[in-house]
Design an enzyme around this catalytic site. Structure first.
Site, mmCIF file in Angstrom:
data_model
loop_
_atom_site.group_PDB
_atom_site.id
_atom_site.type_symbol
_atom_site.label_atom_id
_atom_site.label_comp_id
_atom_site.label_asym_id
_atom_site.label_seq_id
_atom_site.Cartn_x
_atom_site.Cartn_y
_atom_site.Cartn_z
ATOM 1 N N GLU A 33 5.489 9.038 -0.831
ATOM 2 C CA GLU A 33 4.931 8.894 0.511
ATOM 3 C C GLU A 33 5.981 8.183 1.364
ATOM 4 O O GLU A 33 6.456 7.115 0.985
ATOM 5 C CB GLU A 33 3.646 8.074 0.467
ATOM 6 C CG GLU A 33 2.523 8.714 -0.333
ATOM 7 C CD GLU A 33 1.306 7.809 -0.424
ATOM 8 O OE1 GLU A 33 0.646 7.605 0.622
ATOM 9 O OE2 GLU A 33 1.039 7.299 -1.524
ATOM 10 N N ARG A 260 3.847 3.071 -15.590
ATOM 11 C CA ARG A 260 4.770 2.735 -14.521
ATOM 12 C C ARG A 260 5.739 1.661 -15.006
ATOM 13 O O ARG A 260 5.522 1.028 -16.053
ATOM 14 C CB ARG A 260 4.020 2.231 -13.290
ATOM 15 C CG ARG A 260 3.240 0.943 -13.535
ATOM 16 C CD ARG A 260 2.493 0.495 -12.292
ATOM 17 N NE ARG A 260 3.414 0.136 -11.235
ATOM 18 C CZ ARG A 260 3.033 -0.159 -10.000
ATOM 19 N NH1 ARG A 260 1.750 -0.106 -9.665
ATOM 20 N NH2 ARG A 260 3.915 -0.501 -9.090
ATOM 21 N N LYS A 270 4.607 -1.873 -2.466
ATOM 22 C CA LYS A 270 5.211 -1.568 -1.165
ATOM 23 C C LYS A 270 4.678 -2.499 -0.089
ATOM 24 O O LYS A 270 5.412 -2.905 0.816
ATOM 25 C CB LYS A 270 4.924 -0.115 -0.777
ATOM 26 C CG LYS A 270 5.870 0.908 -1.358
ATOM 27 C CD LYS A 270 5.584 2.264 -0.738
ATOM 28 C CE LYS A 270 6.478 3.344 -1.309
ATOM 29 N NZ LYS A 270 6.174 4.665 -0.706
#
Length: 555
Positions: A33, A260, A270
């Site tokens: 994104e 992850r 983020k």
């Protein structure tokens, strides 16, 4: 017995699908994104998706921007992501895609669901929907608008698209199962109203698809065979499959989840990285203290080291935390092989060779990289006055201190053995100058009999040395788990994560282009700063990593 390396579970699945004929080739995707800069955690996904594509003939990996939220996405982020992927060593060729290019298809798919009685327009407030969703032990309460007719839903959805409603006034929801034990299936939102300018489509749309709705449709449209994502999306997989099964898509991708990357002394959110930038705790997304790919690039990490690190960490199904020291080890290991050596003095102390003729210079020969003899040697002018590190002289040295002290010997790297004959002090006791005599005949020669010399120190000519700003970067946080701190992650920012010193460097470290990596002998690995360094004019270096892990002893 096969000598082939053991495959991780994802590569085993792909190998099985190819062997069985389920797929003729493999198509993966990296779908960021564009709402921030990529970080080291994304590097793991990049290496996995693009790496798999490189391993199979005819396979490919798509770079796709999941740009369905115009409120947070910017062209700046799009360009930075492209730069990061290329820096890591991967190319997407013609396979660059944007989720926003599929807006018409998402809309058609939503119409398809409405016509089949599987989507409806809901006028509840967000608070009401949240309250009616239920929880893990209480089933959800159906919306009072859930049983609207197909015709009414089609009309309302068309009006949403036309911009007739205000933001939050209504949304489009899937009609699945309000009693499902998986909360993601309790009539999730498909479209929300946003009167916002989109970086790619401008003001053409007043409604935007939710990520969970758009993502599987994107994968299907691009004929992705294996949609690889991290474990937090595991509970979303039934919803992913529901959309694939109930929308008019041309293919059926398979979603597979993996763990992850989590690192000690690091935050990966983020939102938190953006907070560090917005509140000026760092100088920007590419601040060398940041775990962003642009930050570690500016700090001097190499793409080879990052790829080696991702390979070493591997692909598993279980979440864990990796010691950041492992990443730093890979950086040191690679730089040790490829980084030429240079001499720089970070805390300069003048050394005067009292028996050296005034104005006389001699070239000394030093090795550029002992790990790579092909890089050869370079010559440096030795002069009467040189700079040495302040810590390389002690007025009253202990027994196992083998550097310079009164009546002690040390070798100047590549040059002569020198003997300290005196020193000068300021009123506050600070050593201001050291005097020594060089021993003729000792350049490039063995230590003479009767002389004790057990060390060599680096130096920079006071005549030819160049002033340099050296930034000593360290870990941004003082604890292994900043996210777990009671006072919040900002409470454990390392005040010593950046120290700037006025150094002296040899000319061969000054007349270089920005991005030049080297080892400052006996000090660490450094890079000429990408933004501020100007060859020969303004010399600015960033420390990449010290020669050794200085944090191990702190634990």
């Amino acid at each position: 017995m096969s000598d082939s390396p053991k495959l991780d579970f994802i590569r085993e699945i792909i190998a099985g699908d190819l062997a069985s004929g389920k797929h003729e080739t493999t198509i993966t995707r990296f779908p960021p994104e564009p709402n921030g800069y990529l970080h080291i955690g994304h590097a793991k996904s990049i290496c996995l998706n693009f790496g798999i594509a490189q391993e199979h003939p005819g396979a490919r990996c798509h770079l796709r921007f999941d740009d369905t939220n115009p409120e947070k996405e910017e062209t700046e982020y799009v360009e930075s992501i492209k730069t990061d992927v290329k820096w890591l060593g991967f190319e997407w060729g013609d396979n660059l895609y944007y989720a926003s290019n599929y807006f018409d298809f998402y809309y058609e798919s939503a119409i398809h669901l409405i016509k089949n009685g599987k989507a409806y327009v809901d006028h509840q407030t967000s608070e009401e929907m949240r309250a009616n969703r239920g929880n893990l032990t209480v089933p959800g309460t159906p919306s009072p608008y859930r049983d609207r007719s197909v015709e009414e839903n089609l009309d309302l959805f068309a009006r949403m698209k036309a911009g007739e409603f205000q933001e939050g006034e209504c949304i489009l929801r899937a009609k699945i199962d309000m009693a499902s034990p998986n909360l993601n299936l309790r009539d999730p939102a498909l479209y929300r109203i946003l009167h916002a300018e989109h970086h790619n489509t401008g003001d053409a749309w007043h409604i935007y698809p939710m990520y969970d709705f758009a993502h599987p449709l994107e994968d299907a449209l691009e004929h992705i065979t294996h949609s690889l994502c991290t474990l937090e999306f595991e509970n979303h997989r039934p919803l992913y499959d529901w959309f694939i099964d109930n929308c008019p898509v041309p293919s059926k991708p398979r979603q597979i989840e993996f763990a992850r990357l989590n690192l000690t002394y690091t935050v990966m959110s983020k939102r938190k990285l953006l907070q560090l930038v917005k509140e000026n705790h760092v100088s920007g997304w590419d601040d060398p203290r940041m775990p962003t790919i642009s930050g570690i690039r500016r700090r001097g990490y190499t793409p080879e080291a990052v790829r080696n690190f991702c390979k070493r960490v591997g692909i598993t199904k279980y979440n864990g935390t990796t010691d950041v020291a492992l990443l730093e080890y890979e950086v040191r290991d690679h730089l040790n092989k490829v980084a030429p050596r240079r001499m720089a003095v970070l805390e300069p102390l003048k050394l005067v060779l009292t028996n050296w003729p005034d104005g006389h210079e001699e070239d000394v020969e030093v090795v550029n990289n002992p790990e790579n003899p092909e890089e050869g040697t370079r010559r440096i002018a030795l002069t009467r006055e040189v700079w040495i590190e302040r810590e390389d002289f002690m007025e009253d040295p202990p027994k196992k201190f083998f550097r310079l002290g009164p009546e002690r010997h040390v070798r100047l790297r590549g040059g002569y053995i020198v003997k300290c004959t005196g020193y000068e002090k300021a009123d506050d006791g600070t050593i201001t100058e050291v005097r020594a005599e060089f021993l003729p005949g000792t350049m490039g020669a063995d230590t003479p009999e009767g002389v004790v010399c057990k060390a060599a120190i680096h130096w920079v000519s006071a005549t030819h040395g160049v002033d340099a700003e050296v930034r000593l970067y360290d870990r941004l946080f003082t604890v292994e788990d900043p996210d777990g701190e009671e006072g919040g992650f900002l409470s454990v920012i390392n005040p010593d994560a950046l120290k700037t010193v006025a150094a002296k460097v040899e000319p061969a470290a000054a007349d270089v282009e920005a991005g030049f990596r080297c080892q400052f002998e006996r000090t660490g690995y450094f890079i000429a700063d990408a933004k501020d360094h100007v060859p020969g004019t303004k010399v600015v270096y960033n420390r990449t990593v010290p020669l050794r892990d200085s944090w191990a002893k702190k634990k």
